[in-house]
Design an enzyme around this catalytic site. Structure first.
Site, PDB file in Angstrom:
ATOM      1  N   LYS A  22      76.747  67.635  34.630  1.00 56.23           N
ATOM      2  CA  LYS A  22      78.041  68.490  34.467  1.00 56.23           C
ATOM      3  C   LYS A  22      78.308  69.371  35.741  1.00 56.23           C
ATOM      4  O   LYS A  22      79.250  69.043  36.529  1.00 56.23           O
ATOM      5  CB  LYS A  22      77.793  69.467  33.499  1.00 56.23           C
ATOM      6  CG  LYS A  22      78.914  70.640  33.399  1.00 56.23           C
ATOM      7  CD  LYS A  22      78.622  71.539  32.426  1.00 56.23           C
ATOM      8  CE  LYS A  22      77.923  72.806  32.522  1.00 56.23           C
ATOM      9  NZ  LYS A  22      78.385  73.796  33.313  1.00 56.23           N
ATOM     10  N   ASN A  23      77.216  69.895  36.387  1.00 56.86           N
ATOM     11  CA  ASN A  23      77.257  70.892  37.546  1.00 56.86           C
ATOM     12  C   ASN A  23      77.491  70.157  38.684  1.00 56.86           C
ATOM     13  O   ASN A  23      77.900  70.635  39.799  1.00 56.86           O
ATOM     14  CB  ASN A  23      76.192  71.694  37.776  1.00 56.86           C
ATOM     15  CG  ASN A  23      76.177  72.732  36.614  1.00 56.86           C
ATOM     16  OD1 ASN A  23      77.096  73.025  35.679  1.00 56.86           O
ATOM     17  ND2 ASN A  23      75.216  73.619  36.590  1.00 56.86           N
ATOM     18  N   ARG A  92      83.930  78.898  34.508  1.00 57.64           N
ATOM     19  CA  ARG A  92      84.095  79.654  35.932  1.00 57.64           C
ATOM     20  C   ARG A  92      84.178  78.655  37.033  1.00 57.64           C
ATOM     21  O   ARG A  92      84.517  78.961  38.221  1.00 57.64           O
ATOM     22  CB  ARG A  92      82.524  80.426  35.817  1.00 57.64           C
ATOM     23  CG  ARG A  92      82.213  80.905  37.077  1.00 57.64           C
ATOM     24  CD  ARG A  92      80.979  81.711  37.348  1.00 57.64           C
ATOM     25  NE  ARG A  92      80.545  82.085  38.622  1.00 57.64           N
ATOM     26  CZ  ARG A  92      80.611  83.045  39.168  1.00 57.64           C
ATOM     27  NH1 ARG A  92      81.761  83.842  38.707  1.00 57.64           N
ATOM     28  NH2 ARG A  92      80.348  83.398  40.476  1.00 57.64           N
ATOM     29  N   CYS A 116      81.254  81.049  30.593  1.00 63.21           N
ATOM     30  CA  CYS A 116      80.184  81.753  29.444  1.00 63.21           C
ATOM     31  C   CYS A 116      79.943  83.245  30.030  1.00 63.21           C
ATOM     32  O   CYS A 116      79.939  83.497  31.095  1.00 63.21           O
ATOM     33  CB  CYS A 116      78.945  80.937  29.840  1.00 63.21           C
ATOM     34  SG  CYS A 116      78.876  79.490  28.805  1.00 63.21           S
ATOM     35  N   ARG A 121      78.942  87.781  37.147  1.00 60.85           N
ATOM     36  CA  ARG A 121      79.526  86.561  37.617  1.00 60.85           C
ATOM     37  C   ARG A 121      80.695  86.967  38.388  1.00 60.85           C
ATOM     38  O   ARG A 121      81.922  86.214  38.445  1.00 60.85           O
ATOM     39  CB  ARG A 121      79.694  85.602  36.452  1.00 60.85           C
ATOM     40  CG  ARG A 121      78.488  85.365  35.783  1.00 60.85           C
ATOM     41  CD  ARG A 121      78.739  83.974  34.955  1.00 60.85           C
ATOM     42  NE  ARG A 121      78.188  82.775  35.817  1.00 60.85           N
ATOM     43  CZ  ARG A 121      78.094  81.706  35.030  1.00 60.85           C
ATOM     44  NH1 ARG A 121      78.767  81.226  34.092  1.00 60.85           N
ATOM     45  NH2 ARG A 121      77.728  80.498  35.619  1.00 60.85           N
ATOM     46  N   PRO A 122      80.534  87.786  39.740  1.00 60.51           N
ATOM     47  CA  PRO A 122      81.628  87.987  40.526  1.00 60.51           C
ATOM     48  C   PRO A 122      81.832  86.841  41.468  1.00 60.51           C
ATOM     49  O   PRO A 122      80.938  85.882  41.367  1.00 60.51           O
ATOM     50  CB  PRO A 122      81.199  89.208  41.155  1.00 60.51           C
ATOM     51  CG  PRO A 122      79.637  89.113  41.252  1.00 60.51           C
ATOM     52  CD  PRO A 122      79.194  88.415  40.028  1.00 60.51           C
ATOM     53  N   ILE A 123      83.099  86.915  42.269  1.00 63.55           N
ATOM     54  CA  ILE A 123      83.109  85.880  42.998  1.00 63.55           C
ATOM     55  C   ILE A 123      83.394  86.551  44.690  1.00 63.55           C
ATOM     56  O   ILE A 123      83.963  85.829  45.602  1.00 63.55           O
ATOM     57  CB  ILE A 123      84.391  84.786  42.929  1.00 63.55           C
ATOM     58  CG1 ILE A 123      85.694  85.797  42.734  1.00 63.55           C
ATOM     59  CG2 ILE A 123      83.991  84.083  41.759  1.00 63.55           C
ATOM     60  CD1 ILE A 123      86.952  84.866  42.830  1.00 63.55           C
ATOM     61  N   ASP A 124      82.730  87.619  44.746  1.00 61.21           N
ATOM     62  CA  ASP A 124      82.764  88.259  46.101  1.00 61.21           C
ATOM     63  C   ASP A 124      82.121  87.329  47.291  1.00 61.21           C
ATOM     64  O   ASP A 124      82.733  87.469  48.346  1.00 61.21           O
ATOM     65  CB  ASP A 124      82.060  89.654  45.986  1.00 61.21           C
ATOM     66  CG  ASP A 124      80.645  89.508  45.693  1.00 61.21           C
ATOM     67  OD1 ASP A 124      80.331  88.880  44.588  1.00 61.21           O
ATOM     68  OD2 ASP A 124      79.519  90.272  46.190  1.00 61.21           O
ATOM     69  N   ASP A 304      69.139  77.794  33.894  1.00 61.62           N
ATOM     70  CA  ASP A 304      69.909  77.109  33.109  1.00 61.62           C
ATOM     71  C   ASP A 304      68.844  76.616  31.615  1.00 61.62           C
ATOM     72  O   ASP A 304      69.399  76.137  30.651  1.00 61.62           O
ATOM     73  CB  ASP A 304      70.700  76.130  33.327  1.00 61.62           C
ATOM     74  CG  ASP A 304      71.952  76.511  33.958  1.00 61.62           C
ATOM     75  OD1 ASP A 304      72.248  77.739  33.847  1.00 61.62           O
ATOM     76  OD2 ASP A 304      72.783  75.794  34.652  1.00 61.62           O
ATOM     77  N   ARG A 396      80.842  72.209  25.642  1.00 57.39           N
ATOM     78  CA  ARG A 396      81.313  72.219  26.884  1.00 57.39           C
ATOM     79  C   ARG A 396      80.254  71.447  28.001  1.00 57.39           C
ATOM     80  O   ARG A 396      80.770  70.991  29.191  1.00 57.39           O
ATOM     81  CB  ARG A 396      81.313  73.715  27.537  1.00 57.39           C
ATOM     82  CG  ARG A 396      82.385  74.418  26.855  1.00 57.39           C
ATOM     83  CD  ARG A 396      82.381  75.975  27.349  1.00 57.39           C
ATOM     84  NE  ARG A 396      82.276  75.901  28.776  1.00 57.39           N
ATOM     85  CZ  ARG A 396      82.291  77.124  29.447  1.00 57.39           C
ATOM     86  NH1 ARG A 396      82.236  78.252  28.970  1.00 57.39           N
ATOM     87  NH2 ARG A 396      81.939  76.888  30.880  1.00 57.39           N
TER      88      ARG A 396
HETATM   89  C1  UD1 Z   1      75.892  77.444  38.867  1.00 57.68           C
HETATM   90  C2  UD1 Z   1      75.768  76.611  37.599  1.00 57.68           C
HETATM   91  C3  UD1 Z   1      75.080  77.439  36.730  1.00 57.68           C
HETATM   92  C4  UD1 Z   1      73.766  77.878  37.071  1.00 57.68           C
HETATM   93  C5  UD1 Z   1      73.829  78.863  38.389  1.00 57.68           C
HETATM   94  C6  UD1 Z   1      72.541  79.049  38.978  1.00 57.68           C
HETATM   95  C7  UD1 Z   1      77.838  75.123  38.051  1.00 57.68           C
HETATM   96  C8  UD1 Z   1      79.068  74.874  37.468  1.00 57.68           C
HETATM   97  N1  UD1 Z   1      77.008  76.119  37.417  1.00 57.68           N
HETATM   98  O1  UD1 Z   1      76.783  78.700  38.608  1.00 57.68           O
HETATM   99  O2  UD1 Z   1      75.052  76.453  35.592  1.00 57.68           O
HETATM  100  O3  UD1 Z   1      73.179  78.741  35.825  1.00 57.68           O
HETATM  101  O4  UD1 Z   1      74.668  77.954  39.463  1.00 57.68           O
HETATM  102  O5  UD1 Z   1      71.708  78.149  39.019  1.00 57.68           O
HETATM  103  O6  UD1 Z   1      77.251  74.680  38.906  1.00 57.68           O
HETATM  104  N2  UD1 Z   1      76.929  85.972  42.642  1.00 57.68           N
HETATM  105  C9  UD1 Z   1      77.711  87.094  42.995  1.00 57.68           C
HETATM  106  N3  UD1 Z   1      78.653  86.999  43.711  1.00 57.68           N
HETATM  107  C10 UD1 Z   1      78.943  85.776  43.993  1.00 57.68           C
HETATM  108  C11 UD1 Z   1      78.799  84.564  43.537  1.00 57.68           C
HETATM  109  C12 UD1 Z   1      77.364  84.653  42.419  1.00 57.68           C
HETATM  110  O7  UD1 Z   1      77.137  87.962  42.905  1.00 57.68           O
HETATM  111  O8  UD1 Z   1      80.223  85.519  44.709  1.00 57.68           O
HETATM  112  C13 UD1 Z   1      75.575  86.201  41.659  1.00 57.68           C
HETATM  113  C14 UD1 Z   1      76.033  85.789  40.245  1.00 57.68           C
HETATM  114  O9  UD1 Z   1      76.456  87.024  39.479  1.00 57.68           O
HETATM  115  C15 UD1 Z   1      74.503  85.692  39.493  1.00 57.68           C
HETATM  116  C16 UD1 Z   1      73.942  84.794  40.853  1.00 57.68           C
HETATM  117  O10 UD1 Z   1      74.908  85.179  41.880  1.00 57.68           O
HETATM  118  O11 UD1 Z   1      73.856  86.538  39.310  1.00 57.68           O
HETATM  119  C17 UD1 Z   1      74.048  83.217  40.916  1.00 57.68           C
HETATM  120  O12 UD1 Z   1      75.299  82.564  40.926  1.00 57.68           O
HETATM  121  P1  UD1 Z   1      75.692  81.186  41.184  1.00 57.68           P
HETATM  122  O13 UD1 Z   1      74.587  80.766  41.933  1.00 57.68           O
HETATM  123  O14 UD1 Z   1      77.002  81.422  42.091  1.00 57.68           O
HETATM  124  O15 UD1 Z   1      76.085  80.660  40.147  1.00 57.68           O
HETATM  125  P2  UD1 Z   1      77.283  79.637  39.651  1.00 57.68           P
HETATM  126  O16 UD1 Z   1      77.457  78.871  40.871  1.00 57.68           O
HETATM  127  O17 UD1 Z   1      78.271  80.398  39.043  1.00 57.68           O
END
Ligand code: UD1
Length: 419
Positions: A22-23, A92, A116, A121-124, A304, A396
């Site tokens: 999936k990922n 997300r 989920c 889970r911010p996107i900063d 995960d 999902r």
């Molecule tokens: C991806 C995976 C998810 C997995 C995660 C960590 C997909 C579709 N999903 O999620 O299954 O659990 O990696 O291995 O591939 N963060 C920030 N700011 C940001 C981005 C992230 O603070 O802009 C933080 C998040 O809140 C979290 C951490 O970084 O605490 C890890 O997030 P990230 O590695 O970005 O996970 P995803 O890509 O959302």
């Protein structure tokens, strides 16, 4: 809303095949936007999250054709550059579509993503990386608009090795002027798969799978066929299903090195694991032993798999300590599994699990994708009947989970509560 009805206590035996990841599929589907031509993808799992991503591609003007396990995406006549709010909110990972649309058109409009509920889970990190690539970002009425005349290669040092941000930077910088260097990049195998797919299209990405990734901008990409890697979290989930039922199972899975920490922890818990060509076999002990776990970015133990491993530790001998270092809200399933007799206390990042001899069947609710899978595994081992409600979360991310478990001898069926 649908439920799984599980009659617990069946020892799993036999062999099943692990589906496509999936990922890895989600960013690779996004990558097909970058080539204004045809991309043929194999091994994409037929699950809700890939269906939604393909729906968004159709909305954007791509032609999508499915044919016997192959998905053909034609992005030649893409017209739109925005992602509708109702689709963006479903998951997300829609956020990686932004990087691909930007890479192709230097313009994208989208809202904050959903998914989920496992933390803030911010996107900063994604947005500040886009700014470094010379992209202007404005926010209004809940929408983010990204625009620029050209994307210019830059050095981007990530504060945290975010998987999504690393993927978004790669996608946005494929056609950039000059070289983009990501330091402290995520090293997950799904990033290597994305880079392999893009390199096959003609991109120039080096270092995927390490802490430093370099992307040299290219002028064009070409049509390709690509087979997506197998799902390492599904592989881990199936092995844990074998472990929790005292079973003896094999999974068809060719990349054991992707799940080394899972294999190590299963062995520490007393399972015998054999790795043969294209296969991993697990033989569970009479009773599992407690083990401690800390989730970490790859190559550490994956977040995960945290809830899924906790399910097997609930019936292990002794006390296990689990520390969740990636997401702050990933113990929401604990209240549910406790209803089945598990003895778990949580405080902040830590969960302490005191193993009991048996769980008992109950009606429990999926709180998120992996939390839901944890409850299914608990149900397989519990005495009596377990009803796991809200399985839309589980659907999902897992392709035919019930059918695969049934093939291994589990008694599980889906009940549709809408009727
Ligand atoms: C991806 C995976 C998810 C997995 C995660 C960590 C997909 C579709 N999903 O999620 O299954 O659990 O990696 O291995 O591939 N963060 C920030 N700011 C940001 C981005 C992230 O603070 O802009 C933080 C998040 O809140 C979290 C951490 O970084 O605490 C890890 O997030 P990230 O590695 O970005 O996970 P995803 O890509 O959302």
């Amino acid at each position: 809303m649908a439920s799984y009805i599980i009659e617990g206590g069946k020892r799993l035996e036999g062999e099943v095949k692990v589906s496509g990841s999936k990922n890895a599929s989600l960013p690779i589907i996004a990558a097909s936007i970058l080539n204004p031509g045809i991309t043929r993808l194999y091994n994409i799992p037929n699950i809700h999250d890939t269906q939604i991503t393909l729906e968004i591609l159709k909305y954007l003007g791509c032609k999508v054709r499915k044919n016997h396990g192959k998905i053909e995406i034609n992005s030649k006549n893409m017209t739109k550059r925005d992602i509708p709010e109702h689709l963006m909110h479903q998951m997300r990972s829609t956020v990686v579509l932004a990087g691909a649309i930007l890479g192709r058109f230097k313009e994208a409009r989208f809202s904050y993503p959903g998914g989920c509920d496992i933390g803030a889970r911010p996107i900063d990190l994604h947005l500040s990386a886009f700014k470094k690539l010379g992209i202007n970002i404005t926010e209004e009425g809940g929408f983010i608009t990204c625009k620029c005349d050209k994307i210019i290669g830059a050095n981007i040092d990530l504060d945290f090795p975010s998987v999504g941000a690393t993927e978004n930077i790669i996608l946005a910088s494929i056609y950039a002027e000059g070289i983009t260097t990501i330091t402290n990049s995520a090293m997950e195998p799904e990033i290597v798969d994305l880079a392999n797919c893009l390199n096959k299209m003609g991109a120039k990405i080096e270092g995927a799978g390490t802490k430093v990734i370099q992307i040299e901008g290219v002028k064009k990409l070409k049509d390709i066929s690509y087979t997506v890697m197998a799902d390492r979290i599904e592989a881990g989930t199936l092995l844990c299903a074998g472990a929790i039922t005292g079973g003896n199972i094999c999974i068809n899975y060719k990349t054991p090195d992707h799940i080394t920490p899972i294999i190590n922890k299963l062995e520490e818990a007393g399972c015998k694991i054999q790795i043969a060509k294209g296969k991993i076999c697990l033989q569970a002990p009479k009773r599992l032993k407690a083990v401690d776990i800390k989730t970490m970015p790859y190559p550490g133990f994956p977040t995960d798999m945290q809830s899924i491993f906790v399910s097997i530790l609930t019936i292990a001998k002794g006390t296990s300590v689990v520390v969740e270092n990636i997401f702050e809200n990933r113990y929401r399933y604990v209240a549910e599994i406790k209803r089945m007799g598990a003895r778990i206390t949580t405080e902040g990042k830590t969960a302490i699990i005191k193993g009991v001899r048996k769980l008992s069947g109950a009606k429990v609710k999926s709180t998120d994708l992996r939390g839901g899978a944890c409850l299914v595994l608990a149900g397989l081992a519990a005495r009596g009947t377990t009803t796991v409600t809200n399985i839309e979360y589980i659907l999902r991310g897992y392709e035919k989970l019930d059918e695969k478990l049934k093939k291994l001898g589990a008694k599980i069926k889906i009940e549709n509560n809408d009727k």
